[in-house]
Design a protein around this motif. Structure first.
Motif, PDB file in Angstrom:
ATOM      1  N   VAL A   8       0.808  -1.246   0.042  1.00 51.24           N
ATOM      2  CA  VAL A   8       0.080  -0.030   0.132  1.00 51.24           C
ATOM      3  C   VAL A   8       0.722   1.633  -0.059  1.00 51.24           C
ATOM      4  O   VAL A   8       1.617   1.418   0.779  1.00 51.24           O
ATOM      5  N   CYS A  16      -3.975   6.452   8.809  1.00 54.24           N
ATOM      6  CA  CYS A  16      -4.021   5.761   7.831  1.00 54.24           C
ATOM      7  C   CYS A  16      -4.423   4.311   7.947  1.00 54.24           C
ATOM      8  O   CYS A  16      -5.103   3.792   7.139  1.00 54.24           O
ATOM      9  N   GLU A  17      -3.648   3.799   8.759  1.00 57.94           N
ATOM     10  CA  GLU A  17      -4.008   2.267   9.298  1.00 57.94           C
ATOM     11  C   GLU A  17      -5.511   2.279   9.469  1.00 57.94           C
ATOM     12  O   GLU A  17      -6.161   0.990   8.988  1.00 57.94           O
ATOM     13  N   ILE A  20      -7.965   2.367   6.339  1.00 63.27           N
ATOM     14  CA  ILE A  20      -7.846   1.170   5.568  1.00 63.27           C
ATOM     15  C   ILE A  20      -8.574  -0.041   6.353  1.00 63.27           C
ATOM     16  O   ILE A  20      -9.430  -0.704   5.484  1.00 63.27           O
ATOM     17  N   GLU A  23     -12.249   0.185   6.078  1.00 66.01           N
ATOM     18  CA  GLU A  23     -12.938   0.018   4.707  1.00 66.01           C
ATOM     19  C   GLU A  23     -12.919  -1.605   4.481  1.00 66.01           C
ATOM     20  O   GLU A  23     -13.956  -2.150   3.941  1.00 66.01           O
ATOM     21  N   VAL A  35      -2.567  -4.303   9.239  1.00 64.03           N
ATOM     22  CA  VAL A  35      -2.069  -3.049   8.458  1.00 64.03           C
ATOM     23  C   VAL A  35      -0.814  -2.532   9.130  1.00 64.03           C
ATOM     24  O   VAL A  35      -0.878  -2.084  10.219  1.00 64.03           O
ATOM     25  N   LEU A  42      -0.677  -4.532   3.761  1.00 56.83           N
ATOM     26  CA  LEU A  42      -1.884  -4.908   4.376  1.00 56.83           C
ATOM     27  C   LEU A  42      -1.647  -6.407   4.342  1.00 56.83           C
ATOM     28  O   LEU A  42      -1.555  -6.784   3.228  1.00 56.83           O
ATOM     29  N   VAL A  59      -9.205  -0.173  -0.396  1.00 57.84           N
ATOM     30  CA  VAL A  59      -8.305   0.771  -0.131  1.00 57.84           C
ATOM     31  C   VAL A  59      -8.250   1.899  -0.891  1.00 57.84           C
ATOM     32  O   VAL A  59      -7.941   2.875  -0.398  1.00 57.84           O
ATOM     33  N   ALA A  62     -10.593   4.227   0.798  1.00 60.65           N
ATOM     34  CA  ALA A  62      -9.869   4.868   2.002  1.00 60.65           C
ATOM     35  C   ALA A  62      -8.985   6.118   1.473  1.00 60.65           C
ATOM     36  O   ALA A  62      -8.396   6.713   2.383  1.00 60.65           O
ATOM     37  N   TYR A  64      -5.987   5.371  -0.548  1.00 65.00           N
ATOM     38  CA  TYR A  64      -4.661   5.014  -0.812  1.00 65.00           C
ATOM     39  C   TYR A  64      -4.553   4.061  -2.137  1.00 65.00           C
ATOM     40  O   TYR A  64      -5.781   3.697  -2.625  1.00 65.00           O
TER      41      TYR A  64
END
Length: 69
Positions: A8, A16-17, A20, A23, A35, A42, A59, A62, A64
């Motif tokens: 990712v 950020c984690e 992701i 989602e 993650v 991931l 992803v 989210a 990314y």
């Protein structure tokens, strides 16, 4: 159990984690998610086959980009 891993790009922090994870956990059949922003990785685990397109779309949703590794 099946586990697929993805590289990712764009992750830099715990937020950020979480984005992701929130989602990907909505994908039917997913039983585990790991993650790591530090590793840019991931890992998705499911009892049956994992829908790569669904993971990549999650992803993307989210904010990314990911590729299966």
């Amino acid at each position: 159990m099946n586990t697929n891993t993805y590289a990712v790009t764009g992750m830099s922090c715990g937020h950020c984690e979480v984005a992701i994870r929130s989602e990907v956990e909505q994908i039917a059949g997913v039983t585990g998610i790991e993650v790591s922003a530090a590793d840019g990785r991931l890992a998705v685990t499911a009892e049956g086959p994992i829908d790569d397109a669904a993971v990549l779309a999650a992803v993307d949703e989210a904010g990314y980009e990911a590729v299966r590794t």
